[in-house]
Design a protein around this motif. Structure first.
Motif, short mmCIF file in Angstrom:
data_model
loop_
_atom_site.label_atom_id
_atom_site.label_comp_id
_atom_site.label_asym_id
_atom_site.label_seq_id
_atom_site.Cartn_x
_atom_site.Cartn_y
_atom_site.Cartn_z
N UNK A 26 -77.29 -17.53 -82.41
CA UNK A 26 -78.12 -16.95 -83.38
C UNK A 26 -78.65 -17.55 -84.56
N UNK B 59 -66.66 -19.97 -93.03
CA UNK B 59 -66.29 -18.41 -92.17
C UNK B 59 -67.86 -17.66 -92.23
N UNK B 60 -68.89 -18.35 -92.12
CA UNK B 60 -70.25 -17.56 -92.29
C UNK B 60 -70.31 -17.34 -90.83
N UNK C 63 -59.02 -22.70 -90.46
CA UNK C 63 -59.69 -21.43 -90.27
C UNK C 63 -59.00 -20.61 -89.37
N UNK C 64 -58.04 -21.08 -88.65
CA UNK C 64 -57.21 -20.17 -87.94
C UNK C 64 -55.86 -19.81 -88.15
N UNK C 65 -55.39 -20.36 -89.34
CA UNK C 65 -54.22 -20.11 -89.97
C UNK C 65 -54.49 -19.64 -91.32
N UNK C 66 -54.46 -18.25 -91.55
CA UNK C 66 -55.15 -17.64 -92.85
C UNK C 66 -53.79 -17.51 -93.53
N UNK D 147 -48.78 -14.89 -95.32
CA UNK D 147 -50.14 -14.68 -94.93
C UNK D 147 -50.84 -13.72 -96.12
N UNK E 284 -54.55 -11.61 -96.55
CA UNK E 284 -55.90 -11.15 -96.04
C UNK E 284 -57.02 -11.34 -96.92
N UNK F 197 -67.36 -17.15 -96.78
CA UNK F 197 -68.35 -16.35 -96.07
C UNK F 197 -69.79 -16.40 -96.41
N UNK G 78 -69.31 -14.94 -81.04
CA UNK G 78 -69.93 -15.94 -82.08
C UNK G 78 -70.87 -14.95 -83.08
N UNK G 79 -72.17 -14.93 -82.33
CA UNK G 79 -73.24 -14.45 -83.16
C UNK G 79 -73.08 -12.67 -83.68
N UNK H 87 -70.71 -11.60 -85.57
CA UNK H 87 -70.02 -11.63 -86.86
C UNK H 87 -70.91 -12.00 -87.86
N UNK H 88 -72.13 -12.26 -87.82
CA UNK H 88 -72.85 -12.37 -89.15
C UNK H 88 -73.74 -11.03 -89.44
N UNK H 89 -73.68 -10.15 -88.56
CA UNK H 89 -74.49 -8.95 -88.78
C UNK H 89 -73.82 -7.56 -88.88
N UNK I 287 -62.14 -17.62 -84.80
CA UNK I 287 -61.53 -16.95 -85.92
C UNK I 287 -62.41 -16.14 -86.83
N UNK I 288 -63.86 -16.49 -86.89
CA UNK I 288 -64.78 -15.70 -87.71
C UNK I 288 -64.62 -14.46 -87.30
N UNK J 179 -61.46 -12.40 -88.03
CA UNK J 179 -61.15 -12.19 -89.08
C UNK J 179 -62.11 -11.20 -89.89
N UNK J 180 -63.26 -10.93 -89.22
CA UNK J 180 -64.13 -9.98 -89.80
C UNK J 180 -64.03 -8.60 -88.94
N UNK K 84 -54.70 -15.34 -87.55
CA UNK K 84 -56.22 -15.39 -88.05
C UNK K 84 -56.63 -14.41 -89.07
N UNK L 128 -54.37 -11.88 -91.19
CA UNK L 128 -52.78 -11.22 -91.25
C UNK L 128 -53.05 -9.35 -91.65
N UNK M 40 -67.76 -6.52 -95.06
CA UNK M 40 -67.38 -7.95 -95.49
C UNK M 40 -67.77 -8.09 -96.91
N UNK N 98 -68.69 -10.48 -98.45
CA UNK N 98 -70.10 -11.07 -98.79
C UNK N 98 -71.11 -10.13 -98.60
#
Ligand SMILES: Nc1nc2c(ncn2[C@@H]2O[C@H](COP(=O)(O)OP(=O)(O)O)[C@@H](O)[C@H]2O)c(=O)[nH]1
Ligand SMILES: [Mg+2]
Ligand SMILES: [Zn+2]
Lengths: 115, 231
Positions: A2, A36-37, A85-88, A96, A98, A104, B125-126, B128-130, B154-155, B158-159, B188, B190, B226, B228
């Motif tokens: 993307x 994390x974006x 990035x996979x151990x937040x 932990x 959140x 981001x 993947x993709x 997650x940004x939208x 993870x992204x 997490x989102x 990833x 909590x 999110x 952001x």
């Protein structure tokens, strides 16, 4: 993939900023990109070059500043960098968390323009 | 030649986030709880939605939008539960964005819709940004695709707000390690709520229905998914 869509959004965004400032001759674009974006840096660099073709930004450079992941540890009451990035979690007390403070971001920070 | 720096601080996703915010406000006004679903291709989003729509349709107004690169197959499957289904075919685009949701909803009256589900294109993947204007994002992970998916993506985990482990009827055959999967999700994201279900046997679906119905009692929120995304 993307990153091409993202690059196109970016170029639209820059065109808008440029227009609102009476038209800028942009030589370089400084982007702040969080880990994390959800965007791959190299894929974006590649997509940016492609997406710029035939636009006023053709030939401009994209300079990406990576923004690290920062979390707030509720136990230590401090900003912390998680182990990965996979151990937040907090790297000190392992609590932990959140609460993500940075990581981001996907933001055009500044433009380098011909003076 | 000399250059000068111009500060702009412009969010790349601004257009999408503004649209998502407008959608979220509309959903709130109509009191519609909107849930996005993301997963790898084939993790069971459509099968899960078929069960969810059929279960909720008795007592609630339900609707669904379903995104795929091509074909209207998934919409046809979901239409067995409710006629309020629209397919969004994205062509080569690997994710849904807020403008696609806005267009798909043109002419729809959400007044009597309690739940709107949005099945994203199969991709971890993709999407997650939208931000799509949804209130909650569910990420699905099937028992047949390995315990470490959350660590590899993870992204998106997490989102998301809720994790659904699907195909639990196949867990033993796939030697799926449930405890490890749960630990990875927790690592990833909590505190994430986790459901274990089978869309084939209906296992675990009762808890999902309880959770969904409880959402209706909550006031609808206009907070972006999110941090952001806040403009
Ligand atoms: N045994 C079993 N198969 C499932 C389950 N959920 C989905 N499937 C199968 O997995 C395949 C992909 O499911 P689908 O819902 O189309 O996945 P999607 O791509 O995420 O929408 C289909 O053949 C489904 O029948 C489940 O809970 N148990
Ligand atoms: Mg599907
Ligand atoms: Zn700590």
């Amino acid at each position: 993939m993307h990153e091409l869509s993202i690059a196109i959004s970016m170029i639209d965004q820059i065109a808008e900023e440029s227009a609102s400032r009476g038209g800028l001759d942009v030589e370089a674009v400084h982007l702040r990109l969080g880990v994390f974006a959800g965007v791959d840096k190299n894929a974006l660099l590649f997509a940016y070059e492609l997406a710029c073709e035939g636009t006023p930004l053709q030939g401009s450079r994209l300079i990406i500043e990576t923004v690290p992941l920062l979390v707030y540890c509720p136990v230590c009451r401090q900003e912390r960098t998680p182990p990965s990035v996979y151990q937040i979690c907090c790297p000190e007390c392992l609590a932990p968390t959140p609460e993500i403070l940075t990581g981001r971001e996907m933001e055009v920070a500044s433009l380098e323009v011909a003076a | 030649m000399s250059t000068r720096m111009v500060e702009v601080r412009a969010k790349v996703m601004k257009q999408n986030d503004l649209l998502a915010r407008a959608l979220r406000e509309r959903f709130q006004q109509q009191n519609t709880c909107v849930i996005g679903l993301v997963s790898s291709p084939g993790s069971g989003k459509t099968a899960f939605l078929e069960k969810v729509l059929a279960g909720l349709a008795r007592d609630h107004g339900v609707a669904a939008l379903v995104g795929d690169l091509a074909t209207e197959n998934d919409a046809a499957r979901l239409q067995r539960a409710t006629p309020n289904v629209k397919q969004i075919t994205t062509g080569t685009i690997c994710h849904l964005d807020a403008s696609m949701i806005e267009r798909a909803l043109e002419g729809w009256h959400l007044d009597n819709v309690d739940f709107l589900f949005i099945e994203n294109v199969g991709n971890l993947v993709c999407p997650s940004s939208y931000d799509l204007g949804e209130e909650l994002r569910f990420v699905l992970l099937s028992a047949t695709e390995g315990e470490d998916k959350p660590l590899k993506y993870p992204t998106i985990f997490n989102s998301s707000d809720v994790a659904i482990i699907t195909k639990m009827d196949m867990a033993d055959a796939a030697e799926f390690d449930l405890a490890t999967a749960r630990r990875n999700i927790e690592s990833v994201r909590p505190g994430m709520k986790i459901f274990e279900v089978s869309s084939k046997t209906g296992q675990g679906m009762g808890e999902v229905f309880n959770f969904l119905r409880a959402q209706l009692a909550r006031p609808r929120t206009t907070a972006p998914l999110l941090e952001e995304a806040a403009l």
